[in-house]
Design an enzyme around this catalytic site. Structure first.
Site, PDB file in Angstrom:
ATOM      1  N   HIS A  65      -5.693   6.445   8.999  1.00 57.07           N
ATOM      2  CA  HIS A  65      -4.611   6.385   9.253  1.00 57.07           C
ATOM      3  C   HIS A  65      -3.880   7.231   9.159  1.00 57.07           C
ATOM      4  CE1 HIS A  65      -3.989   2.878   7.197  1.00 57.07           C
ATOM      5  NE2 HIS A  65      -3.294   3.795   6.756  1.00 57.07           N
ATOM      6  N   CYS A  98       0.588  -1.778   0.202  1.00 57.50           N
ATOM      7  CA  CYS A  98       0.163   0.074   0.311  1.00 57.50           C
ATOM      8  C   CYS A  98       0.588   1.123   0.020  1.00 57.50           C
ATOM      9  CB  CYS A  98      -1.059   0.373   1.476  1.00 57.50           C
ATOM     10  SG  CYS A  98      -0.072   0.364   3.184  1.00 57.50           S
TER      11      CYS A  98
END
Length: 674
Positions: free
Chosen positions: A593, A424
């Site tokens: 996040h 990611c």
């Protein structure tokens, strides 16, 4: 980045808003299609012009379309908002609109000659307004006195409050909604009539066909065309409006062109997709093929215009909506005198679409072959864009995606798969959770020797055999590691692509590896919080205040700041991360996040959990759980793995949804503190 992100969000928000509105309208109409079909059978057989005219039984036709069908739609819309209570109130309110419309038309007809009387306005639009609106008002009123009613009086209050509101909304429908809907039907009906009379109705395909590809058509189809078509069919026995969107010819023509002139996976899968569109009526199957080459919008528009023009010239149409839009459903809804013309409209639409698509595909064939040789998975990327446009994964596209991935795997597999990497943007939250779920599936399949890890895309090297990424990041990952097999996912918790990866591992070896024990289920017993726990009772809430994704992200950041885990600047990093790639994980979960660059803002490992009573829209997906994450020195990765274990199991997610309070949620998620 901060200057461009809001504009991107606004554009996406507008598209998602239209999709959600159209989906809601479709949710009211589609469950009642069987009733519409039953009404179509009545008109086909028992009216004076039907196959078997019966004066007695044909008396069902008028009351069914004027009263029953709108009331069914209103009840469905009310139930979608507030279950049976909303359905009852919404249905009664719609009765007020129906009778209000009749009363207004009666006043007008009293001054008109007998040979020029206005017909009834069937209150389908009124039902789609009053059904959900009345239910929403009922839901809000109930919340006002929730927990405030004296014991023993609950039923009395519930019954009388619903009755009084039903009466009030019926009066609102009679005096307010009825005149508005009558005016709307007059204006829109006149506009459609003008388009028919001037021969311009085929131009509607310029709007409808592209709207279909981007899943924006439901608002037009169910909000305008279906109500107008039903009114027209009640008067004339058929309506051309039912075929503006449902004609499978344009999509079938494009797929037939791919079958002959396409390349690679697109050519291999096009014949099966054409059959699904033509006979099965699942039109979304052809959308990726158009998105692969946007110039093909010209083909579907030309095909759609041809089909509409054919029905206009031959004066053919359908008795009721054709759902799904297959040739079989279209034949079933066609009056006897229209079957030939309707069939011809589908065939000619497919022929014109095929001809235009063939020219476009032939003109770009050389460039397409070069891109395929370079390893570009055009079909897989287009399927991902289609699912992004839809706002969720699609079972209808799963087979196409598997075929695309399978083709790529056959070309690139050089030996047994031993290393899988989930990548990611930052290599932190989403990749860790995805890797945890995939690792569990790989072990359960008996391939315990396969390594499944997670990294940031920037840290990818040539060692992985398979790289799994979120669909928006696949191209970036492919540029860094063109020799690996790349798999795109959009649902981190329960993506069907994980099963594809397991099959790839199995196909890469002649014999499966030694069985490895499956991942242990998350402990669900009660647990006491300690000072060192990353999740404590104080960091869980079942009554958060946020009503949007942006507010929920800030709320999660505030909870982490209050826990002493991050600095206030971490909230900006969370928003920056969201602007790059969505943190929606699937199974009602989002994990906002910070970015990789924000590690300096993290003071300690901690998570916060917020459960929302109503789903939040997270880039078009429903989210009930927002888990804010802060990890110090990589300590968050094990936490994420444990969260993923819980949220990958639908039974555990349902337990969290049903949990009575914060303590029960902590008990279910207690494994994160082990």
């Amino acid at each position: 980045m901060t200057a461009t992100a809001p504009a991107t969000e606004q554009r996406g928000g507008a598209r998602v808003a239209v999709q959600r509105f159209g989906t809601f309208l479709s949710g009211m109409i589609m469950p009642n299609i069987p009733a519409l079909i039953a009404w179509g059978i009545l008109t086909a057989f028992f009216i004076p012009e039907g196959f078997t005219p019966r004066e007695d039984f044909s008396t069902l036709v008028g009351p069914t379309i004027h009263y029953l069908l709108p009331l069914l739609i209103a009840n469905t819309g009310g139930r979608m908002v507030y279950d049976a209570r909303g359905g009852v109130v919404g249905t009664f309110a719609t009765m007020g609109a129906i009778l209000g419309s009749d009363w207004l038309i009666g006043l007008i007809n009293a001054d008109l000659p007998d040979d020029n009387q206005l017909g009834q306005v069937h209150m389908f639009i009124g039902a789609m307004i009053l059904g959900p609106l009345s239910a929403w008002v009922m839901k809000r009123l109930d919340r006002l006195w929730e927990g405030k009613v004296r014991a023993g009086f609950e039923m009395l209050v519930n019954m009388f409050s619903a009755g009084l509101l039903a009466f009030t909304m019926a009066a609102f429908g009679f005096y307010v909604i009825a005149p508005i809907v009558n005016g709307i039907m007059t204006v829109v009906g006149g506009a459609v009539g003008w388009l028919v009379e001037t021969g311009l109705l085929p131009l509607a395909s310029i709007l409808i066909e592209p709207a279909k590809v981007f899943f924006l058509n439901n608002a037009i189809n169910h909000g305008v065309l279906t109500p107008l078509g039903l009114t027209e069919a009640a008067a004339d026995g058929q309506s051309i409006l039912f075929l503006l969107e449902a004609n499978p010819g344009p999509g079938t023509g494009v797929l037939l062109a791919y079958t002959i002139f396409g390349i690679g996976a697109a050519r291999a899968t096009a014949p099966g997709a054409a059959l699904i569109v033509f006979a099965g009526g699942i039109h979304e199957v052809y959308f990726p093929y158009v998105l692969m080459k946007p110039a093909l919008l010209l083909a579907v528009v030309a095909g759609g215009m041809t089909g509409v023009a054919t029905n206009m010239i031959l004066e053919t149409g359908l008795r009721n909506p054709a759902a799904p839009g297959s040739i079989l459903a279209i034949w079933a809804a066609s009056p006897a005198g229209s079957i030939l013309g309707v069939t011809l409209s589908v065939v000619l639409a497919a022929a014109v679409s095929f001809a235009v698509a063939a020219v476009i595909l032939r003109a770009s064939r050389k460039r397409d072959l070069e891109r395929e040789a370079a390893g570009h998975d055009a079909l897989g990327a287009a399927i991902s864009r289609t699912e992004a446009n839809k706002g969720r994964s699609s079972d209808a596209l799963a087979g196409l995606r598997g075929a695309s991935a399978g083709g790529a795997a056959t070309a690139t597999l050089a030996g047994p798969i031993s290393k899988i990497v989930f990548a990611c943007d930052a290599g932190m939250g989403s990749s860790a959770m995805g890797a945890s779920v995939l690792r569990s599936k790989i072990k359960q399949a008996g391939f315990g020797d396969v390594s499944v890890s997670n990294v940031a895309i920037a840290n990818l090297d040539a060692t992985p055999d398979v790289i799994v990424t979120q669909q928006e990041l696949t191209e970036r990952a492919r540029q860094r590691t063109p020799d690996a097999i790349h798999v795109s996912v959009d649902n981190f918790m329960s993506s069907p692509r994980y099963e594809d990866v397991v099959r790839l591992v199995a196909e890469s070896r002649e014999a499966p590896g030694d069985d490895a024990p499956a991942a242990a289920p998350a402990p669900t017993g009660p647990a006491a919080s300690t000072a060192d726990d990353v999740l404590t009772l104080e960091r869980i809430t079942v009554s958060p205040r946020a009503r949007s994704k942006e507010e929920a992200i800030q709320e999660a950041a505030d909870a982490l700041v209050a826990a002493g885990a991050v600095t206030p600047a971490y909230a900006d990093a969370m928003r920056e991360r969201e602007a790059t790639v969505s943190t929606y994980m699937g199974n009602l979960l989002a994990i906002p996040h910070g970015t990789n660059e924000a590690k300096g803002e993290v003071l300690a490992s901690a998570i916060s959990v917020a459960r929302y009573s109503e789903p939040l829209s997270w880039d078009g997906n429903d989210v009930r759980f927002v888990v804010g994450i802060a990890g110090k020195d990589g300590g968050h990765l094990e936490i994420l793995a444990k969260i993923a274990t819980v949220f990958s199991e639908e039974e555990q997610v349902q337990r969290l949804v049903d949990a009575r309070d914060e303590q029960e949620i902590l008990d279910i998620l207690s494994a994160v503190n082990d």
